[in-house]
Structures are given as structure tokens and as C-alpha cells.
Enzyme design. Structure first.
Site, PDB file in Angstrom:
ATOM      1  N   GLN A  79       0.814  -1.210   0.000  1.00 42.34           N
ATOM      2  CA  GLN A  79       0.000   0.000   0.000  1.00 42.34           C
ATOM      3  C   GLN A  79       0.853   1.268   0.000  1.00 42.34           C
ATOM      4  O   GLN A  79       0.383   2.347  -0.375  1.00 42.34           O
ATOM      5  CB  GLN A  79      -0.939   0.007   1.201  1.00 42.34           C
ATOM      6  CG  GLN A  79      -0.260  -0.035   2.554  1.00 42.34           C
ATOM      7  CD  GLN A  79      -1.257   0.090   3.695  1.00 42.34           C
ATOM      8  OE1 GLN A  79      -2.375   0.579   3.518  1.00 42.34           O
ATOM      9  NE2 GLN A  79      -0.873  -0.374   4.871  1.00 42.34           N
ATOM     10  N   ARG A 117       1.215   6.397   7.592  1.00 41.65           N
ATOM     11  CA  ARG A 117       0.187   6.489   6.561  1.00 41.65           C
ATOM     12  C   ARG A 117       0.856   6.559   5.197  1.00 41.65           C
ATOM     13  O   ARG A 117       1.999   7.012   5.060  1.00 41.65           O
ATOM     14  CB  ARG A 117      -0.682   7.742   6.771  1.00 41.65           C
ATOM     15  CG  ARG A 117      -1.451   7.797   8.075  1.00 41.65           C
ATOM     16  CD  ARG A 117      -2.670   6.890   8.060  1.00 41.65           C
ATOM     17  NE  ARG A 117      -3.643   7.265   7.055  1.00 41.65           N
ATOM     18  CZ  ARG A 117      -4.619   8.170   7.244  1.00 41.65           C
ATOM     19  NH1 ARG A 117      -4.720   8.817   8.394  1.00 41.65           N
ATOM     20  NH2 ARG A 117      -5.489   8.425   6.283  1.00 41.65           N
ATOM     21  N   VAL A 118       0.119   6.143   4.194  1.00 41.10           N
ATOM     22  CA  VAL A 118       0.600   6.206   2.821  1.00 41.10           C
ATOM     23  C   VAL A 118       0.649   7.672   2.369  1.00 41.10           C
ATOM     24  O   VAL A 118      -0.219   8.475   2.722  1.00 41.10           O
ATOM     25  CB  VAL A 118      -0.318   5.389   1.897  1.00 41.10           C
ATOM     26  CG1 VAL A 118       0.125   5.502   0.447  1.00 41.10           C
ATOM     27  CG2 VAL A 118      -0.361   3.935   2.333  1.00 41.10           C
ATOM     28  N   TRP A 175      -0.234  10.091  -0.177  1.00 37.64           N
ATOM     29  CA  TRP A 175      -1.259  10.034  -1.222  1.00 37.64           C
ATOM     30  C   TRP A 175      -0.824  10.842  -2.448  1.00 37.64           C
ATOM     31  O   TRP A 175      -1.424  11.857  -2.812  1.00 37.64           O
ATOM     32  CB  TRP A 175      -2.588  10.533  -0.665  1.00 37.64           C
ATOM     33  CG  TRP A 175      -3.172   9.599   0.370  1.00 37.64           C
ATOM     34  CD1 TRP A 175      -2.544   8.580   1.020  1.00 37.64           C
ATOM     35  CD2 TRP A 175      -4.501   9.618   0.865  1.00 37.64           C
ATOM     36  NE1 TRP A 175      -3.399   7.953   1.892  1.00 37.64           N
ATOM     37  CE2 TRP A 175      -4.613   8.573   1.820  1.00 37.64           C
ATOM     38  CE3 TRP A 175      -5.626  10.407   0.613  1.00 37.64           C
ATOM     39  CZ2 TRP A 175      -5.791   8.307   2.513  1.00 37.64           C
ATOM     40  CZ3 TRP A 175      -6.800  10.144   1.305  1.00 37.64           C
ATOM     41  CH2 TRP A 175      -6.879   9.107   2.239  1.00 37.64           C
ATOM     42  N   ASP A 216      -9.508   2.721  -1.892  1.00 40.71           N
ATOM     43  CA  ASP A 216      -9.954   3.044  -0.542  1.00 40.71           C
ATOM     44  C   ASP A 216     -10.778   4.332  -0.502  1.00 40.71           C
ATOM     45  O   ASP A 216     -10.811   5.108  -1.443  1.00 40.71           O
ATOM     46  CB  ASP A 216      -8.731   3.172   0.365  1.00 40.71           C
ATOM     47  CG  ASP A 216      -9.040   2.930   1.833  1.00 40.71           C
ATOM     48  OD1 ASP A 216     -10.214   2.639   2.156  1.00 40.71           O
ATOM     49  OD2 ASP A 216      -8.111   3.008   2.656  1.00 40.71           O
ATOM     50  N   GLU A 239     -16.059   7.867   1.620  1.00 39.10           N
ATOM     51  CA  GLU A 239     -17.096   8.242   2.573  1.00 39.10           C
ATOM     52  C   GLU A 239     -16.872   9.588   3.265  1.00 39.10           C
ATOM     53  O   GLU A 239     -17.643   9.994   4.112  1.00 39.10           O
ATOM     54  CB  GLU A 239     -17.250   7.150   3.641  1.00 39.10           C
ATOM     55  CG  GLU A 239     -15.993   6.854   4.440  1.00 39.10           C
ATOM     56  CD  GLU A 239     -15.041   5.910   3.734  1.00 39.10           C
ATOM     57  OE1 GLU A 239     -13.849   5.944   4.065  1.00 39.10           O
ATOM     58  OE2 GLU A 239     -15.483   5.146   2.859  1.00 39.10           O
ATOM     59  N   ASP A 291     -12.040  -1.444   8.274  1.00 37.79           N
ATOM     60  CA  ASP A 291     -11.052  -1.340   9.354  1.00 37.79           C
ATOM     61  C   ASP A 291     -11.577  -1.897  10.673  1.00 37.79           C
ATOM     62  O   ASP A 291     -11.889  -1.141  11.599  1.00 37.79           O
ATOM     63  CB  ASP A 291     -10.643   0.120   9.540  1.00 37.79           C
ATOM     64  CG  ASP A 291      -9.936   0.686   8.324  1.00 37.79           C
ATOM     65  OD1 ASP A 291      -9.512  -0.099   7.466  1.00 37.79           O
ATOM     66  OD2 ASP A 291      -9.809   1.920   8.241  1.00 37.79           O
ATOM     67  N   HIS A 322      -3.095  -7.937   6.589  1.00 34.92           N
ATOM     68  CA  HIS A 322      -2.858  -6.511   6.781  1.00 34.92           C
ATOM     69  C   HIS A 322      -2.038  -6.352   8.053  1.00 34.92           C
ATOM     70  O   HIS A 322      -2.352  -6.959   9.080  1.00 34.92           O
ATOM     71  CB  HIS A 322      -4.176  -5.748   6.896  1.00 34.92           C
ATOM     72  CG  HIS A 322      -4.057  -4.276   6.635  1.00 34.92           C
ATOM     73  ND1 HIS A 322      -3.078  -3.478   7.204  1.00 34.92           N
ATOM     74  CD2 HIS A 322      -4.800  -3.441   5.857  1.00 34.92           C
ATOM     75  CE1 HIS A 322      -3.222  -2.230   6.786  1.00 34.92           C
ATOM     76  NE2 HIS A 322      -4.257  -2.183   5.964  1.00 34.92           N
TER      77      HIS A 322
END
Length: 721
Positions: A311, A324-325, A327, A436, A439, A509, A576
Site C-alpha cells: 500500500q 500512513r501512505v 497520497w 480506498d 465516505e 477497518d 494486513h
């Protein structure tokens, strides 16, 4: 055959069920013996109202304030026959407001399509009305399923379900200390109804289905014994607008069996790529060297590996929630040197590499900055670009919304993003990706293609459908690249339209614990509720994701392996590391874990042909791969009470172990045939509750006596005992 019955007092006895014995219907809408709507002046089927709505975003966890200011009962009705369908007019002559339900029937499909119209004679008095309630008949002993992807309860009866796309929440149980702490800190605790993929739809054990296609906030109220109440936001069109929403309607579907209803809902997702069945997809990160080290270590211990999921292919950042990735959706050659060539080399070894992407871009990344001057982005109400904090980094969101068919226009931002995904994902050589989010879009957001929505509710509808648009874009990227059936993308957020675009769902998650509200058990409810909502392919993160070391929320070895043993009996095995990898037990944490996991991947591979057949069945016959027991054994009342057992394909019954420290598990075996325990090959009678040995690595799994796959199951028992 469909029929409409106008019943005056005393005329209902010969057709109504016992659950309606206490009231008479002035008007009744039925299909054969299934009563859908029962209207009386004292208990009107339709109400209109006024209200105000605020949905405040907290990193995808929405604080909703839906205030009803006025409610008017539509106590009167009239029936108007037409060439194309019948119109049922509900109105209140005292205040001169009303709504028409225009009903079109399809006798062959067992279907009603219902459109709402607001007659011109009511338009002046209807100004400001923006709420509607529809009451449907309920049976006190009825079970209700669906609602999209739910996590806490498979049977929705007895509760109210707000339909709003959002984060599932952490804990999802208002009485738990974890949920309370997360609510206090960041409004992120969630509740029994919070979900990435809600749908204003449900299936009744009375063998009917209801769906609303209105892309606004809904509430499904299943708390009353005799009525279900569906409530949603509407837009009353002006005379110039003519109609509120041509594509919006209600659907009633009645079939002889629940399975036939599910088949009618499920469009049949495409078959999975063959490479998926070669083993587990290992979630690893940290750069090229670490990726290869993890792969070598896994294979040296006998782990069957179908693919690697990196990821962080675009780089990493560090936040308070963990790593965190970054982005910035292009290959980070510093973080993953020679990845372009490595993908080709691994492919020759039958190992695929998969990635990660969202519809958002970090504003500090080159991809965003190179296109920041272009008109590709969602905006705020004032026309300024929508920029959001996604947890200590700021993003811009691509306007990926499809123009309406009558727009005759092109969304250049959407086209640009499709080209970017084709170049940086498909052409680069990735065999799939996690698509991903979907929402987080606030109600203040605006798209350039506003013609598709209604005035003040533009932002509300945009929020609700963004995940569906994200799914449609991913499907188009794969199809236009000629890779449908070769590439697997998996998504967590969705809505009514997602089942036609997604090729694989994943449960999101979950917490790395045993709780039924948000842990291991919730991932099972997620898959089964989705199967009752039209999505037949689903899986979950093995071991869960959400890790909070400060609250002692970390993954144990036992949880990881229990999750993995049940994942071997799902369409996809994918691990994961979680949001704080170093705090969690991983498959590579020790040699024993790796060896136990290796055995489970071999079981998954041994089941490949069986799973292929189950996936084909979903694709061609619209029968979900993982399904509740009652779909297959509808005449056994006990199956409706089993929320955590499921059928995997036609022949395997799986009852995952959901508690720590147990060696024996209680299982119900349905009526229909005798059952053979996969590990002992001992035969058990039908319709019984048994306690079965369930040591780690041997989940309770049974197959029906006489199965056409019996030789395979016997071989698995012999090879892996």
C-alpha cells in the site's frame, strides 16, 4: 399475478395474515398473500413533513442532526387507473398537500416500480416540505436482512438504521469504554449502524424486498411489531422543474423464496482472476528490500503466496494514528527501487503485486501540484476548492462524478484521473489495488455537474453517491484497459449502485480484537449482510486493522490465526499489518506463526477449484459465495437465528471460532442432510446442536453427506490433519 385491492371495512379477513388481525385496511397493496402497504385514516401509510439536516464531518465520522419540524398525515387516498400503471394518490384536503405513488408492475419479474409525483394543485402548499414517511406492513415474527453492509447484527429487526455513508467507527458499541474514549477524543466511536456501505433496502423473511433509489439520507425503522417505517429526504420540484428526480424510484420485489430475491438483486460480479487462488495476498510495506525479505521468509516456511500488497508504493508519512501512505499516486522509486522490473520478475514466479489508491491527493505531492491549476476538483459552496484534513495531512478530491445522460458534457477531471490510474497502476504492471475511501465527502462539497441533483440537497446527494461513482470509475479503468478478469480491485465504501461496479468488497477497518461489534465477528456479519444486499464477493483484513497501543488494543497471535483459519474459507486470503504494525502480532513474528499460517494457505489453495465454482455461481447465477444458512435451508426455522455460521458455496458449512482460549465450539447443523466434520470425517445428524473440537487451525467446518466434492474434502482432511 399482481393485483391491487381496495378494501372497505370487513373485507380483509380472507387474505390478511394473523399479524393484521387487529386492524382493517381501507387501502391495501398486495402481491398474492404478501401484503406490502395497509392504509387507514387512523394509520396512514404516507406522511409528509418539513425538517432541517446537518451532517458534521469528523474525519469521515459524521455527527448527524436531522430535525423534523412538521409532520402531516396524508389520511385520504384515491386510485387513478392509467395505461402504463396505477396511481395511488395520498393527500390531506384540509391543508391541501399530497403525493402520488405511480406504480408500474412487471408481472413476470414479480416487481413493482413506484415513482413519486407531486401534483400541480399542491405545489404552493408543498413549499418547504422535504421529508416523507412510508409505512409498510410488518409481522411480529418477521426477520429483516440487508441494509447494505452491516456489522453488528444480521437480523435488523428491533432497531433503527440511519442510512448515511461514513466510517464504521472504532468500537461501534456505545456501552464499551473503547467507543466512549474514541467518541470523546474525535467523535470516532461509531455505533451499531455506522457503516461504509449502507443501503436504503432490505429483505423480509415474508419473501419481499424493498429498495429506495433516492440518494439522500434515510432511516429504516424496524422497531414496531406491525409496521416498518421508511423515512427519507425529498425535494419538491417547482413547476418549471417538472419532476424531482427522473431516476429515483421505490422498488418492491416479491418472489417464492429468499434465494430468488437475492439472485434478482445480485448483478453477478465478474469471476476473480485465476492468480488469486494461488495463495494469500501478503500485506507488506517498507520498501523493496523489506518486501522481498518478507516474501522469501514466507516462502521458506511453505506459505503459498498469490501476491504482495504494498500500500505504500507511493511513499510514507507519519501521523498520530500511525504510519500512513503518501497520497501521491505515482511510483516512489526511492522507496521502492527497481519496482518496475521487479513486478515483471515476480510475475514470472506467479506472484502478483498489488497497490493502493484513493480519489484524493495529498496537496504536498507532485501529482496534485502539477495539476493544481486545472479544474479537476470538488469545490466548496462558495466555489473555493474543497481541501480536507484527512488526519494531519491535507487533500484535494478529484471531481469524479459522471455527467447525467442528458448533460451532453464531459468531466475532464474524471477523464484525467482515469488516465492517471491506467498509466500508474495498470500499465505499470499492478495486478490489483485497494480502492480506498469514498465516505469523507462533506455536504458542503459541490461538483461541476450539478444538473444531476436537486438544489439544497446537492451536497447531501453528492456525499451519498461519491463511493458509487468511485466504484464506477475503477470498473471503467479496468474494463477500458481490457483487464477485467485479470485485475482485482477491492473497496469498502458503497451504496445501491456499487454492486454493479465492484469486483470485490472488503470489510474495512475492524479492530484487532474479538468484539462482535467491531472485531472478528463483525467481519462475518459484514459479508453476510452484503450477500443479502446484492454483493456476492467479500473478504476482510486477516487480523483486523485498527490498533491503539495506548488503549491496549493490539493484535494477539491467537486472534491472527483464528482470523486466518476462517479466511481460508472465504474467496480471498489477504493479510494486513494494521495501522501500527510494530504493535501487532504478524504472520512473520515467529516461525511457529508462519508455519501455522502456511498450512492454512495450503488449505485455501487445495480448495481452489471448489472456490472457483462458488465464484462462478455468483457470477453466472447470482448466488453469493458466502451466504447465511437460511438462504440454503429456508424451511429450517433455526437457521434464521444463526448469524455467524455461513455456507461457503453449496457444500461447506463454516462456523468460525469467535472467542479466545477455546478448544470446543458449539455448532448448529441444519435440517436437509446429514453433515460430515471436515477434520474427523465423523458424520452427524441434521437439525442438531453439537459441541465440536476446535483447536487452533481446525475451525468447525462440515460438508453435506453425498457432496459431489466429497473426494476433495476427504483429501483435504487427510493432507492437513
Amino acid at each position: 399475478m399482481f393485483f391491487f385491492v381496495l378494501l372497505l371495512l370487513g373485507g380483509l379477513n380472507e387474505v390478511r395474515g394473523e399479524f393484521l388481525s387487529s386492524e382493517e385496511c381501507d387501502f391495501q397493496l398486495s402481491y398474492l398473500d404478501t401484503i406490502l402497504i395497509c392504509h387507514t385514516a387512523d394509520r396512514p401509510a404516507v406522511r409528509l413533513g418539513k425538517g432541517e439536516f446537518v451532517a458534521k464531518d469528523h474525519l469521515g465520522n459524521f455527527e448527524i442532526n436531522d430535525t423534523v419540524l412538521q409532520v402531516v398525515d396524508l389520511t385520504e387516498y384515491n386510485i387513478i387507473s392509467g395505461e402504463l400503471g396505477n396511481t395511488f394518490a395520498f393527500f390531506n384536503s384540509e391543508v391541501n398537500i399530497g403525493v402520488n405513488l405511480v406504480v408500474f408492475e412487471d408481472e413476470e419479474k414479480g416487481l413493482y416500480e413506484v415513482k413519486l409525483e407531486f401534483p400541480p394543485e399542491y405545489r404552493v402548499e408543498l413549499e418547504g416540505f422535504n421529508r416523507i414517511w412510508l409505512e409498510l406492513v410488518a409481522d411480529p415474527f418477521e426477520f429483516i436482512y440487508g441494509g447494505g453492509e452491516q456489522f453488528s447484527y444480521l437480523n435488523l429487526r428491533g432497531r433503527v438504521y440511519p442510512i448515511w455513508v461514513r466510517e464504521q467507527g472504532v468500537g461501534r458499541n456505545k456501552s464499551s469504554s473503547l467507543t466512549q474514549i474514541m467518541d470523546a477524543n474525535s467523535n470516532a466511536g461509531g455505533d451499531y449502524h455506522t457503516t461504509y456501505w449502507p443501503q436504503p433496502s432490505f429483505i423480509s423473511s415474508r419473501k419481499f424486498y424493498f429498495e429506495s433509489s433516492y440518494s439522500t439520507y434515510h432511516e429504516l425503522d424496524f422497531t414496531q411489531s406491525d409496521r416498518h417505517v421508511v423515512y427519507w429526504h425529498i425535494n419538491i420540484p417547482t413547476e418549471e422543474e417538472g419532476s424531482a428526480c427522473q431516476s429515483c424510484h421505490l422498488t418492491f420485489l416479491v418472489k417464492p423464496s429468499l434465494m430468488e430475491i437475492v439472485q434478482a438483486l445480485n448483478p453477478g460480479q465478474p469471476p476473480l482472476p485465476d492468480w488469486v487462488y494461488n495463495g494469500a495476498i501478503l500485506g507488506v510495506q517498507g520498501g523493496t528490500d523489506k518486501m522481498l525479505n518478507y516474501l522469501d521468509e514466507a516462502q521458506s516456511q511453505g506459505v503459498e503466496v498469490a501476491g504482495l500488497w504494498i500500500q505504500d508504493w507511493s511513499g510514507k508519512i507519519t501521523t498520530e494514528f500511525g504510519t500512513r501512505v503518501f497520497w501521491n499516486w505515482e511510483w516512489n522509486s526511492t522507496w521502492y527501487p527497481v519496482l518496475d522490473e521487479l513486478i515483471k520478475d515476480l510475475d514470472k514466479r506467479n506472484i502478483k503485486v498489488t497497490a493502493y489508491i484513493t480519489a484524493h491527493l495529498n496537496i504536498d505531492g507532485e501529482v496534485y501540484q502539477n495539476c493544481s491549476q486545472n479544474n479537476y476538483w470538488l469545490t466548496e459552496e462558495n466555489g473555493e476548492r474543497l481541501l480536507q484534513d484527512f488526519g494531519q495531512f491535507t487533500i484535494g478530491t478529484v471531481d469524479i462524478i459522471r455527467p447525467s445522460p442528458d448533460c451532453n458534457c464531459i468531466n475532464v477531471g474524471r477523464g484525467w484521473y482515469k488516465d492517471l490510474m491506467k498509466k500508474n497502476l495498470v500499465n505499470f504492471g499492478f495486478a490489483g489495488w485497494m480502492a480506498d475511501f469514498g465516505e469523507y465527502t462533506p455536504t458542503s462539497a459541490r461538483s461541476s455537474f450539478a444538473d444531476r441533483w436537486w438544489g439544497d440537497q446537492h451536497g447531501e446527494v453528492l456525499h451519498q453517491i461519491f463511493s458509487e461513482e468511485w466504484a464506477a470509475l475503477n470498473r471503467e479503468v479496468v474494463e477500458e484497459s481490457g483487464k477485467l478478469g485479470d485485475i482485482m480491485y477491492w473497496m469498502r465504501s458503497g451504496g445501491i449502485g456499487s454492486k454493479s461496479s465492484q469486483v470485490m468488497s472488503w470489510a474495512g477497518d475492524q479492530t484487532v480484537d474479538w468484539t462482535q461489534s467491531d472485531g472478528l465477528g463483525s467481519s462475518i456479519i459484514a459479508a453476510l449482510s452484503l450477500s443479502m444486499s446484492g454483493m456476492g464477493l467479500s473478504h476482510s483484513d486477516i487480523g483486523g486493522y485498527t490498533t491503539i497501543p495506548q488503549l491496549n488494543l493490539t493484535r494477539s497471535k491467537e486472534l491472527l490465526l483464528r482470523w486466518a483459519e476462517y479466511a481460508a474459507f472465504t474467496p480471498v486470503m489477504r493479510t494486513h499489518e494494521g495501522n501500527v504494525p510494530e504493535a501487532n502480532h504478524q504472520i512473520y513474528s515467529d516461525e511457529n506463526t508462519m508455519q501455522q499460517f502456511a498450512r492454512l494457505t495450503k488449505i485455501y489453495v487445495a480448495l481452489a477449484n471448489y472456490t472457483r465454482e462458488a465464484v462462478r455461481q455468483n457470477s453466472e447465477e447470482s448466488i453469493p459465495v458466502m451466504r447465511p444458512l437460511f438462504l440454503q435451508f429456508p424451511d429450517d426455522p433455526e437457521t434464521y437465528l444463526q448469524e455467524y455460521e455461513y455456507m461457503y458455496g453449496d457444500d461447506l458449512l463454516v462456523s468460525p471460532v469467535l472467542d479466545p482460549g477455546v478448544e470446543v465450539w458449539t455448532v448448529y447443523l441444519p435440517l436437509g442432510n446429514s453433515w460430515i466434520h471436515l477434520w474427523s470425517l465423523e458424520e452427524y445428524s441434521e437439525g442438531v446442536v453439537i459441541d465440536i473440537p476446535a483447536s487452533l487451525g481446525y475451525p468447525p467446518v462440515f460438508y453435506g453427506a453425498g457432496s459431489t466434492w466429497e473426494s476433495l474434502f476427504i483429501q483435504i482432511s487427510q493432507d492437513f490433519n
